[in-house]
Design a protein around this motif. Sequence first.
Motif, PDB file in Angstrom:
ATOM      1  N   MET A   1       0.827  -1.213   0.000  1.00 39.77           N
ATOM      2  CA  MET A   1       0.000   0.000   0.000  1.00 39.77           C
ATOM      3  C   MET A   1       0.858   1.259   0.000  1.00 39.77           C
ATOM      4  SD  MET A   1      -3.078   1.139  -0.050  1.00 39.77           S
ATOM      5  CE  MET A   1      -3.978   2.625   0.293  1.00 39.77           C
ATOM      6  N   ILE A   2       1.859   1.273   0.887  1.00 38.66           N
ATOM      7  CA  ILE A   2       2.764   2.431   0.975  1.00 38.66           C
ATOM      8  C   ILE A   2       3.577   2.565  -0.302  1.00 38.66           C
ATOM      9  CG2 ILE A   2       4.726   3.415   2.213  1.00 38.66           C
ATOM     10  CD1 ILE A   2       3.666   2.105   4.728  1.00 38.66           C
ATOM     11  N   LYS A   3       3.981   1.432  -0.865  1.00 36.78           N
ATOM     12  CA  LYS A   3       4.763   1.438  -2.101  1.00 36.78           C
ATOM     13  C   LYS A   3       3.943   2.011  -3.248  1.00 36.78           C
ATOM     14  CE  LYS A   3       7.864  -1.477  -4.800  1.00 36.78           C
ATOM     15  NZ  LYS A   3       8.379  -2.863  -4.989  1.00 36.78           N
ATOM     16  N   ARG A   4       2.663   1.632  -3.328  1.00 35.18           N
ATOM     17  CA  ARG A   4       1.777   2.157  -4.371  1.00 35.18           C
ATOM     18  C   ARG A   4       1.577   3.663  -4.205  1.00 35.18           C
ATOM     19  NH1 ARG A   4      -3.260  -2.109  -5.045  1.00 35.18           N
ATOM     20  NH2 ARG A   4      -2.077  -3.797  -6.055  1.00 35.18           N
ATOM     21  N   LEU A   5       1.399   4.073  -2.957  1.00 36.77           N
ATOM     22  CA  LEU A   5       1.214   5.496  -2.675  1.00 36.77           C
ATOM     23  C   LEU A   5       2.455   6.282  -3.074  1.00 36.77           C
ATOM     24  CD1 LEU A   5      -0.498   7.755  -1.460  1.00 36.77           C
ATOM     25  CD2 LEU A   5       0.530   7.240   0.764  1.00 36.77           C
ATOM     26  N   PHE A   6       3.616   5.736  -2.761  1.00 34.23           N
ATOM     27  CA  PHE A   6       4.881   6.391  -3.122  1.00 34.23           C
ATOM     28  C   PHE A   6       5.011   6.536  -4.632  1.00 34.23           C
ATOM     29  CE2 PHE A   6       9.367   6.163  -4.316  1.00 34.23           C
ATOM     30  CZ  PHE A   6       9.871   7.250  -3.598  1.00 34.23           C
ATOM     31  N   LYS A   7       4.649   5.476  -5.363  1.00 33.40           N
ATOM     32  CA  LYS A   7       4.711   5.521  -6.829  1.00 33.40           C
ATOM     33  C   LYS A   7       3.741   6.555  -7.392  1.00 33.40           C
ATOM     34  CE  LYS A   7       6.328   0.840  -7.901  1.00 33.40           C
ATOM     35  NZ  LYS A   7       5.985  -0.438  -8.582  1.00 33.40           N
ATOM     36  N   PHE A   8       2.555   6.618  -6.787  1.00 33.78           N
ATOM     37  CA  PHE A   8       1.542   7.565  -7.237  1.00 33.78           C
ATOM     38  C   PHE A   8       2.021   9.001  -7.035  1.00 33.78           C
ATOM     39  CE2 PHE A   8      -2.127  10.283  -6.227  1.00 33.78           C
ATOM     40  CZ  PHE A   8      -2.821  10.186  -7.429  1.00 33.78           C
ATOM     41  N   VAL A   9       2.564   9.289  -5.851  1.00 33.22           N
ATOM     42  CA  VAL A   9       3.075  10.626  -5.550  1.00 33.22           C
ATOM     43  C   VAL A   9       4.239  10.969  -6.478  1.00 33.22           C
ATOM     44  CG1 VAL A   9       4.240  12.048  -3.815  1.00 33.22           C
ATOM     45  CG2 VAL A   9       2.325  10.592  -3.145  1.00 33.22           C
TER      46      VAL A   9
END
Length: 236
Positions: A1-9
Amino acid sequence: MIKRLFKFVFKILFWLVAFSIGMVFLYKYVPVKITPLMVIRYFEPSKEEVKTFWKHDWVPLNKISKNLQLAVICSEDQNFLKHNGFDFKAIEKAFEFNKKGKRIKGGSTISQQTAKNVFLWPERSWLRKGLETYFTFLIEFCWSKERIIEVYLNSIEMGKGIYGAEAASKYWFNKQANTLSKFEAAAMASILPNPRVYKANPASNYIKDRTVWITKQMMYFGALDYPKENEKSVKN
C-alpha cells in the motif's frame, strides 16, 4: 500500500515538473496572453461599484520604448543584466531593512517577479516563494534576458485592470508604448510598487519625486545593451 502510494506521488510530481518545464519552454516563443494574477484580480470582490475591466495588449519588445525598458530596470532591478536570477546583496539588504521596521521592502529581481506574475499567485507564502525560486531558475536557464524583460513588461500590473506596457501607455498617456519619453517611462515605472493605488498621470508629489529619481538613474545607467545568448552561456 505504501509502495503504491509512493509511486503515485512520484508520478504526480514527475508530471508536474514535466508540465512546468514544458510551459517555460513554450513561453520562450509564445506570447503570454493571460496570467493567474489577471484572473485573480478580475474575480476579486471589490468595494467599488465600477464594473471590473481588464486591459492587456501583448506587443513584442521592439514595440516597447527602450526608455520604459531602462526605467523599470533602474527602478526595480539595476543588476538585472548581471545576475542569474537572484540578487543576493539586495535580498540581504531587504532582510536587514525588514528587521528594523514594519514596512516590508522586497528584494525580488525582475526575473523573480516575472516567474511569479506568469506562473504563480500574488499572496506571500513559503510555498509560493519556493516555487518562485524554481521557476526563476528555469526561465533564467531557458530564456534570454531580452525575453525575460519582454514577458515582464507585457504581464506586469500597471494600474487597476491594466496589464502590460502597451495597455498602460494608452491608459496613462494615450499613446503607444514605443513612443514613451524618458519622463513618461519613469512615471510608469514609479507606480510599480503599488500600481493599484499610485497614478502615473496625474501624479502625486511622491510619484513625481520617484519619477525624477528614476530619470536620474537612467542617465547614470547609460545605454541598455542586453547580453547575447552565447555570452549568457559563458557567464552561467
